[in-house]
Structure formats: structure tokens, C-alpha cells
Design a protein around this motif. Structure first.
Motif, PDB file in Angstrom:
ATOM      1  N   GLU A 168       0.862  -1.190   0.000  1.00 12.68           N
ATOM      2  CA  GLU A 168       0.000   0.000   0.000  1.00 12.68           C
ATOM      3  C   GLU A 168       0.891   1.230   0.000  1.00 12.68           C
ATOM      4  O   GLU A 168       1.839   1.335   0.794  1.00 12.68           O
ATOM      5  CB  GLU A 168      -0.903  -0.007   1.228  1.00 12.68           C
ATOM      6  CG  GLU A 168      -1.892   1.144   1.233  1.00 12.68           C
ATOM      7  CD  GLU A 168      -2.902   1.047   2.377  1.00 12.68           C
ATOM      8  OE1 GLU A 168      -3.603   2.050   2.615  1.00 12.68           O
ATOM      9  OE2 GLU A 168      -2.982  -0.025   3.015  1.00 12.68           O
ATOM     10  N   LYS A 227       1.362   5.703  -1.477  1.00  9.73           N
ATOM     11  CA  LYS A 227       0.813   6.963  -1.984  1.00  9.73           C
ATOM     12  C   LYS A 227       1.537   7.347  -3.261  1.00  9.73           C
ATOM     13  O   LYS A 227       2.769   7.264  -3.347  1.00  9.73           O
ATOM     14  CB  LYS A 227       0.986   8.079  -0.946  1.00  9.73           C
ATOM     15  CG  LYS A 227       0.160   7.916   0.311  1.00  9.73           C
ATOM     16  CD  LYS A 227      -1.304   8.243   0.062  1.00  9.73           C
ATOM     17  CE  LYS A 227      -2.085   8.205   1.372  1.00  9.73           C
ATOM     18  NZ  LYS A 227      -3.536   8.432   1.131  1.00  9.73           N
ATOM     19  N   THR A 237      -4.172   6.819  -2.988  1.00  9.98           N
ATOM     20  CA  THR A 237      -3.657   5.538  -2.502  1.00  9.98           C
ATOM     21  C   THR A 237      -3.713   4.506  -3.618  1.00  9.98           C
ATOM     22  O   THR A 237      -4.690   4.420  -4.354  1.00  9.98           O
ATOM     23  CB  THR A 237      -4.480   5.039  -1.304  1.00  9.98           C
ATOM     24  OG1 THR A 237      -4.380   5.993  -0.236  1.00  9.98           O
ATOM     25  CG2 THR A 237      -3.984   3.683  -0.811  1.00  9.98           C
TER      26      THR A 237
END
Length: 385
Positions: free
Chosen positions: A265, A267, A300
């Protein structure tokens, strides 16, 4: 006697893509099909085309709706909404025995009191075929599935693999337009299952028949199918060739269901049109991936990397993106592959896999070794859902 020429399945399958032809008409069409059982929706507005001569797989976990979809095509269940057509004809109201499909069940459902030959002949006799035609067709099927010497045996005198062949021959004998296979190899041991997968492919090509297989075994679907559909909660999550679905999953669900995957995960910090750059606490030097689609800065995303795309280094590689540091927590030796579980400083475990291409390794990676993992930007897939 001249040997029978071997069918080049690879050449046939690589050139077979009727779904890419806008003028091609599907053999089977599911049009917004929905099926409910009480208050539960088993199949939710599914639309799907399957083409003549295609080996198609419905893949998914238990309860995802794949078997219900097949049973509606076979006539054992009735859609609550939508319609199913075969060869352009609506199948609504047509009972199973009048549909041009045959189904091979996981249990094989052989008649224990009948011989192999009598089991294979059952459907033909139901069609009132002449005795001589039935006998000739049974002999043809026995040769096709390589059971010529077992015609007079009963099912309890057969191995699991032999029973599977009898069930297959019985399903094919009446020459249906389409064969439905419901978890057909689930009762076989691993080695026999792998052999039978390739035999099914060769058989389907020789017959030129359309096969639809339902399975929860991703390896089985990827080996046998021209295309596969991954199902989730009664809906189609993704449809494509096996390699397309594996290498370019459209969601975390598909990436995680098809094979092993590491998901990061992160950005999005930069998108220059070709390269996406991301930040993640698990990758101090950042992440990079090749991505054609625009992704909003600051959003995201998840980077999906297959274990075999990870490279394991005992010496530190040059600093840069897609570089992770950790220690080997566990090792799984599988003969052809070795899998490494690498624990990152934050406690996350990453899976890396390496082909055992050589019998000798100068310095094998061992338990508790400090290692570095790297992967190329074109090895990662950026997912936004």
C-alpha cells in the motif's frame, strides 16, 4: 504403420481468439443473469459470452456462484432474471435432457451395476440409437480415452483416473455441442491431475468441442483454459487469457486469488506518463512501476509484485527504488522452486521465489541471513481497487 501426427496445441491455442473479432457470434451468451436462493444472491446480473471451440474456465472460491452459473446453463437451475442462449436460441423452459450440452460431475456418477462399455453407451441408448451405431461409438470412445481393454469391468474395479475417463467418455459419446465439467479432476491425486489436465486440452482440440470447466483450482484453470473468468460474490471480477489475468490483474482480489502476490500500500507522488512513483513505509527508498493509465497524485494505490519477480541478494545492490532490506524468516524448498519468506524491519513478511536452475549454488541463502530484495518497474502492477 505410420504414427499419428501429434496435434500442436500451442499453435492452435495461440491463434484462437474469436472474442477479439467484433463479427464473431458467441455460442453461449449469459445476458444479465441473476439467481437467488431465498434472500441470498448466488449470481448477480452476470453477462458473459463463450465461443464455439473455446475451453473456458469459471474460477473462484466456494460460494462465488460459478457452479450455479453452470447449472443454469445445464438446465438444473432456472434464472430469476436475464436469459441464457445457446447458438442464438433461448434456453428458457427447455429441460436438461433436451439441451445440446452434457455435464460431467465431480463424483463421476457412474452406474455401479453397469460395465464400462454400458456406462459409456447409456446416453446413446437413451437417444434410441441403433445397436450397431452404439457399439461403434462405444469402441471409438474407449480408444479415445485409452480404456480399450477395460470395457467389461465394473466401476468398482477401476482406479480413480480410469473412472474419470469413463465419465468423460460417457459425457462425450452423444456428441453434445458443449461439455460442462464440474470440478472434474478434484478426486485425482496431484500427479494424475496434472497429466489429465493436458489430456483434457488435447482431447478438446481433437474433438473441436466447446468445454466449460468450473474449478476452484487456479492452476487447473490456467493450464487448461483459453480464457478464464474469476468470480467473486456472484459477479465476474475479471475475464481474460490466463497470462493476462495473472500478469495484469485488475484488482487486489484477483491479484491475491490468482497465485501468490506481495501487495504494497502506497501513496502516488509522481506520474510522468510512463513511470508511477510511490512512497510506502515498507520501502524507504520509494517504489516505481511502469503504468500507462493516469493516477491522481496523492491517491492511494497498491503495488502488486509476484514472488518470482523478486530478486534475492546477499550483498547490497545499489541504492534506489524497489529495494527492500530484511532477514530470511523461513525457506520452502519445492524442488523446482525455492520460496523465501523475508521479514522487513516493520514486521511485514514478503515472499520471494527463485527457480532452482542449477544443482550447485556457491552461497545458498540460509535462514536468518540478511538479504535485499529488488524488482524491476515493469514487474509491478499498480492497482487502485
Amino acid at each position: 504403420m505410420n504414427a499419428k501426427p501429434r496435434l500442436n496445441i500451442g499453435a492452435v491455442r495461440s491463434s484462437f481468439a474469436p472474442w477479439a473479432d467484433p463479427s464473431a457470434k458467441p455460442l453461449v451468451r449469459f445476458d444479465q443473469v441473476t439467481k437467488r436462493f431465498g434472500g441470498e444472491t448466488a449470481v448477480d446480473a452476470v453477462s458473459l459470452d463463450i465461443y464455439e471451440g473455446e475451453f473456458f474456465a469459471l474460477l473462484g472460491p466456494s460460494g462465488c456462484g460459478k457452479s450455479t452459473l453452470m447449472r443454469m446453463l445445464a438446465g438444473f437451475e432456472t434464472p430469476d432474471l436475464g436469459r441464457i442462449t445457446l447458438g442464438g436460441e433461448d434456453l428458457a423452459g427447455r429441460p436438461p435432457h433436451l439441451r445440446p450440452v452434457n455435464m460431467m460431475f465431480q463424483s463421476y456418477a457412474l452406474f455401479p451395476h453397469l460395465t464400462v462399455a454400458q456406462n459409456i453407451a447409456f446416453g446413446l441408448r437413451q437417444q434410441k440409437k441403433p445397436k450397431a451405431e452404439v457399439a461403434a461409438r462405444v469402441d471409438e470412445m474407449l480408444a479415445l480415452v485409452r480404456l480399450e481393454g477395460l470395457a467389461h469391468r465394473k466401476p468398482d474395479q477401476l482406479s480413480g483416473g480410469q473412472k474419470q475417463r469413463v465419465a468423460l467418455a460417457r459425457a462425450i459419446a452423444p456428441k453434445p455441442r458443449m461439455l460442462l465439467l464440474d470440478e472434474p479432476l478434484g478426486a485425482l491425486d496431484r500427479k494424475l491431475r496434472e497429466e489429465t489436465q493436458f489430456e483434457l486440452m488435447a482431447l478438446q482440440q481433437r474433438l473441436g468441442m466447446t468445454f466449460l470447466i468450473v474449478t476452484h483450482d487456479q492452476e487447473e484453470a490456467m493450464i487448461t483454459a483459453d480464457r478464464l473468468a474469476v468470480m467473486r460474490a456472484g459477479q465476474l471480477a475479471q475475464i481474460g487469457r490466463p497470462a493476462e489475468v495473472y500478469e495484469a490483474p485488475n484488482s487486489r482480489y484477483v491479484a491475491d486469488f490468482i497465485g501468490d502476490v506481495n501487495l504494497f500500500e502506497a501513496k502516488v507522488t509522481e506520474d510522468d506518463g510512463d513511470i508511477i512513483r510511490l512512497v510506502s513505509p515498507e520501502a524507504p527508498e520509494g517504489l516505481e512501476a511502469i503504468e500507462d493509465d493516469a493516477i491522481a497524485i496523492g491517491s492511494t494505490a497498491w503495488l502488486a509484485v509476484r514472488p518470482e519477480k523478486m530478486r534475492v541478494h546477499l550483498d547490497p545492490p545499489p541504492p534506489g527504488p524497489n529495494r527492500l532490506e530484511g532477514s530470511v524468516a523461513d525457506i520452502g524448498y519445492l524442488g523446482d522452486w525455492t520460496t523465501y519468506l523475508v521479514e522487513l524491519p516493520g514486521g511485514r513478511t514478503i515472499r520471494a521465489a527463485r527457480a532452482n536452475a542449477s544443482r550447485v549454488v556457491d552461497r545458498p541463502v540460509d535462514w536468518d541471513d540478511k538479504v535485499w530484495l529488488t524488482f524491476a518497474p515493469d514487474s509491478a502492477v499498480v492497482l487502485t481497487r
